[in-house]
Design a protein around this motif. Structure first.
Motif, mmCIF file in Angstrom:
data_model
loop_
_atom_site.group_PDB
_atom_site.id
_atom_site.type_symbol
_atom_site.label_atom_id
_atom_site.label_comp_id
_atom_site.label_asym_id
_atom_site.label_seq_id
_atom_site.Cartn_x
_atom_site.Cartn_y
_atom_site.Cartn_z
ATOM 1 N N MET A 1 0.830 -1.202 0.000
ATOM 2 C CA MET A 1 0.000 0.000 0.000
ATOM 3 C C MET A 1 0.866 1.255 0.000
ATOM 4 O O MET A 1 0.586 2.215 -0.709
ATOM 5 C CB MET A 1 -0.948 0.014 1.198
ATOM 6 C CG MET A 1 -1.838 1.260 1.240
ATOM 7 S SD MET A 1 -2.962 1.315 2.657
ATOM 8 C CE MET A 1 -4.230 0.170 2.129
ATOM 9 N N ALA A 2 1.932 1.244 0.796
ATOM 10 C CA ALA A 2 2.827 2.403 0.839
ATOM 11 C C ALA A 2 3.433 2.673 -0.535
ATOM 12 O O ALA A 2 3.537 3.830 -0.962
ATOM 13 C CB ALA A 2 3.924 2.170 1.874
ATOM 14 N N ARG A 3 3.840 1.611 -1.247
ATOM 15 C CA ARG A 3 4.405 1.806 -2.586
ATOM 16 C C ARG A 3 3.356 2.345 -3.551
ATOM 17 O O ARG A 3 3.651 3.220 -4.385
ATOM 18 C CB ARG A 3 4.976 0.486 -3.105
ATOM 19 C CG ARG A 3 6.224 0.020 -2.353
ATOM 20 C CD ARG A 3 6.892 -1.148 -3.034
ATOM 21 N NE ARG A 3 6.070 -2.350 -3.036
ATOM 22 C CZ ARG A 3 6.021 -3.229 -2.042
ATOM 23 N NH1 ARG A 3 6.741 -3.028 -0.941
ATOM 24 N NH2 ARG A 3 5.258 -4.318 -2.126
ATOM 25 N N LEU B 1 8.120 2.986 10.571
ATOM 26 C CA LEU B 1 9.470 3.504 10.327
ATOM 27 C C LEU B 1 10.136 2.763 9.169
ATOM 28 O O LEU B 1 10.762 3.365 8.296
ATOM 29 C CB LEU B 1 10.327 3.362 11.581
ATOM 30 C CG LEU B 1 10.311 4.501 12.588
ATOM 31 C CD1 LEU B 1 11.064 4.079 13.845
ATOM 32 C CD2 LEU B 1 10.923 5.762 12.000
ATOM 33 N N ARG B 2 9.980 1.462 9.169
ATOM 34 C CA ARG B 2 10.570 0.651 8.098
ATOM 35 C C ARG B 2 9.981 1.028 6.737
ATOM 36 O O ARG B 2 10.700 1.173 5.746
ATOM 37 C CB ARG B 2 10.343 -0.837 8.381
ATOM 38 C CG ARG B 2 10.993 -1.765 7.345
ATOM 39 C CD ARG B 2 10.768 -3.230 7.668
ATOM 40 N NE ARG B 2 9.343 -3.582 7.623
ATOM 41 C CZ ARG B 2 8.579 -3.796 8.687
ATOM 42 N NH1 ARG B 2 9.074 -3.672 9.903
ATOM 43 N NH2 ARG B 2 7.307 -4.125 8.547
ATOM 44 N N VAL B 3 8.674 1.196 6.701
ATOM 45 C CA VAL B 3 7.999 1.577 5.461
ATOM 46 C C VAL B 3 8.480 2.952 4.990
ATOM 47 O O VAL B 3 8.726 3.174 3.795
ATOM 48 C CB VAL B 3 6.463 1.571 5.681
ATOM 49 C CG1 VAL B 3 5.758 2.367 4.607
ATOM 50 C CG2 VAL B 3 5.944 0.148 5.701
ATOM 51 N N ALA B 4 8.613 3.892 5.938
ATOM 52 C CA ALA B 4 9.063 5.241 5.576
ATOM 53 C C ALA B 4 10.467 5.222 4.986
ATOM 54 O O ALA B 4 10.781 6.000 4.069
ATOM 55 C CB ALA B 4 9.019 6.146 6.799
ATOM 56 N N LEU C 1 1.098 6.968 10.209
ATOM 57 C CA LEU C 1 2.180 7.626 9.486
ATOM 58 C C LEU C 1 1.496 8.767 8.747
ATOM 59 O O LEU C 1 0.546 8.535 7.982
ATOM 60 C CB LEU C 1 2.841 6.646 8.515
ATOM 61 C CG LEU C 1 3.963 7.150 7.601
ATOM 62 C CD1 LEU C 1 4.882 5.982 7.217
ATOM 63 C CD2 LEU C 1 3.420 7.789 6.321
ATOM 64 N N ASN C 2 1.916 10.001 8.983
ATOM 65 C CA ASN C 2 1.211 11.166 8.455
ATOM 66 C C ASN C 2 1.959 11.797 7.286
ATOM 67 O O ASN C 2 3.181 11.890 7.290
ATOM 68 C CB ASN C 2 1.019 12.217 9.559
ATOM 69 C CG ASN C 2 0.219 11.661 10.722
ATOM 70 O OD1 ASN C 2 -0.756 10.951 10.526
ATOM 71 N ND2 ASN C 2 0.644 11.974 11.938
#
Length: 247
Positions: A14-16, A45-48, A81-82
């Motif tokens: 989803m983050a990608r 944090l890992r995703v960021a 995560l904002n």
């Protein structure tokens, strides 16, 4: 509001997808977008640092409550995560979130939500999200009162388009509240009733138009409401045409 929900195992995917969507808007977001994360959230944090690495990350720079989402149900909450945007003038504000939704401490879903008006207002350095919506094109706000009035008017126009009418009960009450808000603010705004009527006509034309002269009827309803409120405030009897006969 644009949103997406997926199983918790799809957080990275989803983050990608979110990064691809934001970069695809062509708004220089690789330079302007900021990701805010709490150091307590190792998965975010890992995703960021991986899936959202194209954007600048800031850790623990917001108040703690900004990293948590409350749904009003005991045991159900979110870890955020904002996303924010820094404008050319230096203003920074939040446009959306990537949220890990947990039930009693166990991840159950991931959610993405973004406010399109907020995104556009920041990218174009507008003073308020409403200034990035259609109503601002036809009724440009100059004061905070103008913004409140335009917001209520746009809400009323959409609901009337959908067949609702200003009445005391049921779903129609929302239309009544919005139109009374317009009438309440009109005397202290920079707008005139003719401008409101034209804006309503333009908004409805964008969506195919009203079946009849509904924009004129809505403007007449607002003007009559102003008169009714003035009479009530002054303790005078109101002998004008009933509002329900106008719209």
């Amino acid at each position: 509001m644009l949103g997406l929900v997926a199983p918790p195992g799809d957080l990275g995917r989803m983050a990608r997808d979110v990064a691809d969507y934001l970069l695809g808007l062509g708004l220089r977001l690789d330079e302007r977008l900021v990701v805010w994360i709490s150091s307590e959230d190792s998965d975010l944090l890992r995703v960021a640092r991986t899936d959202l690495a194209v954007f600048r990350s800031e850790i623990d720079t917001q108040p703690v409550h900004r990293y948590r989402h409350v749904y009003g149900v005991d045991g159900l909450y979110g870890r955020n995560l904002n996303f924010g945007i820094r404008t050319d003038s230096g203003r920074v504000d939040q446009i959306g979130n990537l949220i890990v939704i947990e039930w009693q401490g166990v991840p159950r879903a991931v959610e993405f939500g973004i406010s399109i008006p907020m995104l556009l207002s920041l990218c174009h350095d507008k003073p308020h999200p409403l200034c990035a919506t259609p109503i601002a094109e036809y009724l440009p706000p100059a004061t905070p009162t103008d913004i409140w009035l335009a917001d209520a008017l746009a809400t009323a126009e959409i609901l009337v388009q959908e067949g609702l009418r200003p009445r005391k009960h049921g779903r129609n009450r929302t239309v009544r509240t919005a139109m009374w808000r317009v009438a309440e603010l009109l005397p202290t705004s920079s707008f005139q009733i003719d401008g409101i009527s034209r804006a309503l006509g333009s908004l409805s034309a964008d969506r195919g138009g009203f079946a009849d002269d509904m924009s004129g009827q809505m403007a007449a309803y607002v003007l009559r409401s102003v008169e009714y409120m003035a009479n009530r405030s002054a303790g005078r009897p109101d002998t004008g045409i009933p509002l329900s006969q106008i719209l």
